[in-house]
Design a protein around this motif. Structure first.
Motif, mmCIF file in Angstrom:
data_model
loop_
_atom_site.group_PDB
_atom_site.id
_atom_site.type_symbol
_atom_site.label_atom_id
_atom_site.label_comp_id
_atom_site.label_asym_id
_atom_site.label_seq_id
_atom_site.Cartn_x
_atom_site.Cartn_y
_atom_site.Cartn_z
ATOM 1 N N ILE A 289 0.831 -1.202 0.000
ATOM 2 C CA ILE A 289 0.000 0.000 0.000
ATOM 3 C C ILE A 289 0.866 1.252 0.000
ATOM 4 C CG2 ILE A 289 -1.651 1.321 1.387
ATOM 5 C CD1 ILE A 289 -3.003 -1.410 1.913
ATOM 6 N N SER A 290 1.950 1.257 0.775
ATOM 7 C CA SER A 290 2.777 2.463 0.731
ATOM 8 C C SER A 290 3.449 2.596 -0.635
ATOM 9 C CB SER A 290 3.798 2.502 1.874
ATOM 10 O OG SER A 290 4.561 1.332 1.911
ATOM 11 N N ALA A 291 3.846 1.479 -1.238
ATOM 12 C CA ALA A 291 4.484 1.545 -2.561
ATOM 13 C C ALA A 291 3.544 2.180 -3.576
ATOM 14 C CB ALA A 291 4.900 0.149 -3.020
ATOM 15 N N VAL A 292 2.289 1.769 -3.552
ATOM 16 C CA VAL A 292 1.342 2.272 -4.539
ATOM 17 C C VAL A 292 1.109 3.772 -4.357
ATOM 18 C CG1 VAL A 292 -1.039 2.071 -5.318
ATOM 19 C CG2 VAL A 292 0.264 0.029 -4.826
ATOM 20 N N TYR B 4 3.361 5.933 -3.115
ATOM 21 C CA TYR B 4 4.545 6.625 -3.646
ATOM 22 C C TYR B 4 4.536 6.652 -5.168
ATOM 23 C CZ TYR B 4 6.539 6.459 1.044
ATOM 24 O OH TYR B 4 6.753 6.621 2.379
ATOM 25 N N PHE B 5 4.003 5.598 -5.763
ATOM 26 C CA PHE B 5 3.932 5.525 -7.227
ATOM 27 C C PHE B 5 3.227 6.778 -7.755
ATOM 28 C CE2 PHE B 5 2.802 2.231 -10.815
ATOM 29 C CZ PHE B 5 3.768 2.789 -11.617
ATOM 30 N N LEU B 6 2.124 7.151 -7.122
ATOM 31 C CA LEU B 6 1.382 8.324 -7.575
ATOM 32 C C LEU B 6 2.159 9.607 -7.296
ATOM 33 C CD1 LEU B 6 -1.155 9.618 -8.750
ATOM 34 C CD2 LEU B 6 -2.012 9.807 -6.426
ATOM 35 N N ILE B 7 2.660 9.761 -6.068
ATOM 36 C CA ILE B 7 3.344 11.011 -5.714
ATOM 37 C C ILE B 7 4.531 11.238 -6.648
ATOM 38 C CG2 ILE B 7 4.640 12.202 -3.901
ATOM 39 C CD1 ILE B 7 2.960 10.588 -1.873
ATOM 40 N N VAL B 8 5.317 10.188 -6.847
ATOM 41 C CA VAL B 8 6.504 10.336 -7.679
ATOM 42 C C VAL B 8 6.113 10.473 -9.154
ATOM 43 C CG1 VAL B 8 8.716 9.311 -8.259
ATOM 44 C CG2 VAL B 8 7.820 9.047 -5.972
ATOM 45 N N PHE C 10 13.075 3.155 -5.405
ATOM 46 C CA PHE C 10 13.057 2.617 -4.038
ATOM 47 C C PHE C 10 11.704 2.783 -3.354
ATOM 48 C CE2 PHE C 10 17.528 3.822 -4.911
ATOM 49 C CZ PHE C 10 18.027 2.543 -4.950
ATOM 50 N N GLY C 11 11.024 3.903 -3.640
ATOM 51 C CA GLY C 11 9.742 4.130 -2.991
ATOM 52 C C GLY C 11 8.639 3.272 -3.593
ATOM 53 N N TRP C 12 8.607 3.215 -4.908
ATOM 54 C CA TRP C 12 7.585 2.387 -5.554
ATOM 55 C C TRP C 12 8.104 0.975 -5.823
ATOM 56 C CZ3 TRP C 12 3.761 -0.308 -7.262
ATOM 57 C CH2 TRP C 12 3.804 -0.967 -8.498
ATOM 58 N N LEU C 13 9.069 0.843 -6.766
ATOM 59 C CA LEU C 13 9.321 -0.484 -7.324
ATOM 60 C C LEU C 13 9.918 -1.461 -6.317
ATOM 61 C CD1 LEU C 13 9.074 -2.278 -9.748
ATOM 62 C CD2 LEU C 13 11.227 -1.381 -10.611
ATOM 63 N N LEU C 14 10.984 -1.046 -5.649
ATOM 64 C CA LEU C 14 11.616 -2.003 -4.737
ATOM 65 C C LEU C 14 10.674 -2.329 -3.572
ATOM 66 C CD1 LEU C 14 14.053 -3.724 -4.345
ATOM 67 C CD2 LEU C 14 15.162 -1.883 -3.087
ATOM 68 N N ALA D 44 8.930 -2.621 7.140
ATOM 69 C CA ALA D 44 8.079 -1.737 6.335
ATOM 70 C C ALA D 44 8.097 -0.320 6.907
ATOM 71 C CB ALA D 44 6.655 -2.277 6.284
ATOM 72 N N LEU D 45 8.053 -0.227 8.214
ATOM 73 C CA LEU D 45 8.080 1.083 8.857
ATOM 74 C C LEU D 45 9.392 1.800 8.568
ATOM 75 C CD1 LEU D 45 5.544 0.989 11.007
ATOM 76 C CD2 LEU D 45 7.247 2.227 12.350
ATOM 77 N N LEU D 46 10.478 1.078 8.753
ATOM 78 C CA LEU D 46 11.799 1.650 8.509
ATOM 79 C C LEU D 46 11.903 2.106 7.051
ATOM 80 C CD1 LEU D 46 14.659 2.296 9.390
ATOM 81 C CD2 LEU D 46 15.293 -0.077 8.976
ATOM 82 N N TRP D 47 11.343 1.301 6.154
ATOM 83 C CA TRP D 47 11.413 1.647 4.727
ATOM 84 C C TRP D 47 10.716 2.975 4.481
ATOM 85 C CZ3 TRP D 47 14.823 -0.608 1.769
ATOM 86 C CH2 TRP D 47 14.810 -0.313 0.410
ATOM 87 N N ASN D 48 9.576 3.168 5.128
ATOM 88 C CA ASN D 48 8.866 4.435 4.960
ATOM 89 C C ASN D 48 9.651 5.605 5.537
ATOM 90 O OD1 ASN D 48 6.054 4.332 3.688
ATOM 91 N ND2 ASN D 48 6.162 2.449 4.865
#
Lengths: 189, 468
Positions: B30-33, B35-39, B77-81, B110-114
């Protein structure tokens, strides 16, 4: 061996790392040991061996300018390498004189390296001395005032900040100057 | 051949035994998706700046040089990875027939990634840029990435170690390979570079840049393709042997090619030649994978008609084939002299990262979201729309940049044409690129809406019966 690694996780992991490491080490650690020019600054006093000159470390001011160049991402649009292509030596050239190609020994003081991968704007490896300070000031304020059709962004926050502007220009004027290849004077002084 | 065929379902059929929580996978996806939009919006802004260079011109934070690394790092990194990691957390437990080793560790990852991604947004806008492509993030964030990667690796390897199925499916190899290789590749590009300068540093940087795609996004992407094509199409994989050839040749050949980013440049000729030779050999891992996946689909192509994930997957395979044919060709000195440093290159790079690997990740997301939340996908029609928007935008983008870049390269090689004329000549190309970007953004919006709406549906609706 490969068949077995299909259900033996430690064997699999070991093999995968070994396979990768062969090429990994041979292409990263070994080359600078074999090719000494990667680490030795350019110095040549013998004209028969090509352009004479000497590479000097960056001054404090030039380093400050370089940091701005990195911060603003100029390197996403400008490369700093005159490649072994005829067109490159002509485009980096000066009043009909072709520029020498870039060699590894000209870059030993560069960190981060700024060779670049994209030429949205022209290569800057020999731009030092091409334009004077006033040209750069106008160009940073709005590139289109000097070069209609340019898509370089305006940088008023550099042009209007005397300290940043001086540093930036000092760095640009240094680029490509280790090799003395220009017939005579340039715009620098 | 029959006994050689290995099926994903043999593993999956019995996976009912383990009840999967999937909390980690949900968080990552969900966070990846989002970021996909924001980026994606950032992408549109920088595409617009090529046509209107003075747009937002007086705001340092929104200048081209700050937004471009945000676009690249954000997408990678935000979306794809992040999406790839989320899908890995989904498929590894299922292929092993056990629960994820630790959901707690996973959620912490997941938290750290965000935290890392938000840190990246701030630093890149501020211009805290290290000056290395793909490795722009400042050192403290690099350290956090390493920590997150170790947490991810521990979880995956511990799950594999406790697996119920002896045989490891090819997706597991690629996942494990990715985790191990990435560790070295990332350390080379972000830490070893600190101790070097000049050409030596550039060589390390390009080893990283090249293998970020070749040994991070490729293996994890192929893990998804190998898992989801047989799953979504309900077809057994064609050949186990072929997948083995693909994997081991990838492991051996890929890492040699970093120096092809400096062909004709100030780096030893012999190293350039080695990188060219190995770039050509990359055809082997690529074609063996593509052949395997096509042979799997043989006779089953009609299934792509109303199966959107399968459509994304197989289009992704075609883009993968094309982009990996371009790569070796670019490394030939004669071709390189024309296309290198031109707009052709972003056309090529986008086909790899968007056309191939993002398509795999989108397909995987569309496949797993309904299953994890136990509802139907909100709208198949909308998913189909997002597919076509991505296709039209993507092809518009790739093709115009190739044509434009090739033309640009020809002009550069004729030094009697002033540089600025080669800039003006590309204006129409950049206009088409901008509008292609609008289509892609439309695809992202449709995809994001569909995912979020599915999740919202699951909160309200009664659970539908769906095969896990």
């Amino acid at each position: 061996m490969f068949k077995k690694s299909g259900d033996n996780a430690p064997l699999f992991a070991g093999l995968a790392v070994v396979f990768f490491m062969i090429g990994g080490l041979l292409t990263t650690v070994v080359p600078p040991m074999v090719d000494r020019s990667w680490g030795k600054p350019f110095e040549n006093a013998d004209a028969s061996k090509g352009p004479v000159g000497k590479l000097e470390a960056y001054t404090e001011l030039e380093l400050a300018g370089r940091a701005i160049y990195v911060r603003e991402g100029c390197w996403y649009c400008h490369t700093q390498q005159t490649r072994t292509l005829l067109a490159d030596t002509k485009r980096s050239g000066w009043r009909g004189v072709d520029s020498p190609v870039s060699t590894p020994d000209e870059f030993v003081y560069d960190s981060p390296h700024l060779f670049g991968t994209k030429r949205t704007g022209p290569d800057l490896s020999r731009v030092g001395g091409k334009y004077d300070e006033q040209w750069h000031r106008t160009h940073f304020k709005n590139p289109r005032d000097l070069v209609p059709g340019s898509i370089m962004p305006p940088y008023p926050w550099i042009a209007n900040d005397e300290k940043e502007f001086k540093a930036m220009v000092a760095y640009l004027q240094k680029l490509g100057r280790a090799k003395h290849w220009r017939p005579d004077n340039d715009y620098e002084k | 051949m029959a006994q050689e065929k290995q099926t994903v379902h043999s593993a999956a059929a019995t996976s009912g035994a383990a009840v999967h929580e999937d909390t980690t996978a949900k968080w990552f996806l969900i966070s990846a998706v989002v970021y996909f939009l924001i980026v994606g919006v950032v992408a549109i802004i920088i595409a617009a700046k090529f046509v209107w260079p003075e747009m937002l011109g007086t705001v340092a934070m929104l200048s081209y040089g700050r937004l471009r690394p945000l676009h690249v790092n954000g997408m990678l990194f935000g979306w794809l990875l992040a999406a790839d990691m989320g899908l890995t957390y989904y498929l590894v437990p299922r292929l092993c027939g056990v629960k994820l080793w630790s959901e707690k560790l996973g959620v912490a990852t997941a938290l750290l990634w965000n935290v890392i991604i938000l840190g990246a947004v701030v630093s890149l806008l501020m211009g805290w840029n290290q000056g290395w492509e793909y490795a722009e993030l400042p050192l403290p964030l690099d350290v956090l990435v390493v920590v997150a990667w170790i947490m991810f690796g521990i979880n995956v390897f511990a799950t594999v170690a406790t697996r119920k199925y002896q045989q490891m499916y090819v997706s597991l190899w690629y996942t494990m390979g990715c985790i191990l290789w990435t560790a070295f590749v990332y350390l080379t590009g972000n830490f070893a570079t600190l101790f070097t300068t000049g050409v030596n540093q550039a060589n390390l940087n390009w080893m990283y840049v090249h293998n970020a795609v070749g040994l991070i996004f490729t293996p994890v992407g192929l893990a998804l393709a190998y898992y989801f094509i047989p799953k979504a199409g309900n077809i057994p994989l064609y050949s186990h042997k072929l997948s083995m050839i693909g994997f081991w040749s990838l492991a051996f050949f890929y890492v040699w090619t970093g120096a092809h980013h400096m062909i004709h440049g100030p780096i030893s000729q012999w190293l350039q030649t080695i990188s060219i030779a190995f770039s050509l050999m990359l055809i082997m891992p690529v074609w063996s994978v593509v052949y395997n996946l096509f042979a799997t689909m043989k006779g089953h192509w009609p299934r792509t008609r109303d199966n959107v994930p399968l459509k994304f997957l197989m289009s992704g395979v075609v883009f993968y084939l094309l982009t990996c044919f371009q790569g070796p060709m670019h490394s030939l000195r004669s071709v390189n002299a024309i296309v290198s440093k031109t707009d052709w290159i972003p056309g090529h790079a986008h086909m790899a990262v968007l056309g191939a690997f993002s398509f795999f990740a989108i397909a995987g997301t569309l496949y797993v979201i309904p299953r994890m939340f136990n509802v139907k996908l909100h709208s198949d029609a909308l998913a189909n729309w997002s597919y076509w928007l991505f296709m039209v935008g993507g092809i518009g983008f790739f093709v115009t940049l190739w044509l434009g870049g090739f033309w640009q390269g020809w002009q550069w090689n004729n030094p009697s044409i002033p540089f600025i004329d080669t800039v003006k000549a590309l204006k129409p190309i950049w206009i088409v690129r901008f509008f292609s970007g609008i289509f892609m953004l439309g695809g992202i919006v449709a995809f994001l809406y569909n995912v979020i709406a599915t999740v919202v549906d699951s909160a309200g609706a009664k659970p539908e019966v769906q095969g896990a």
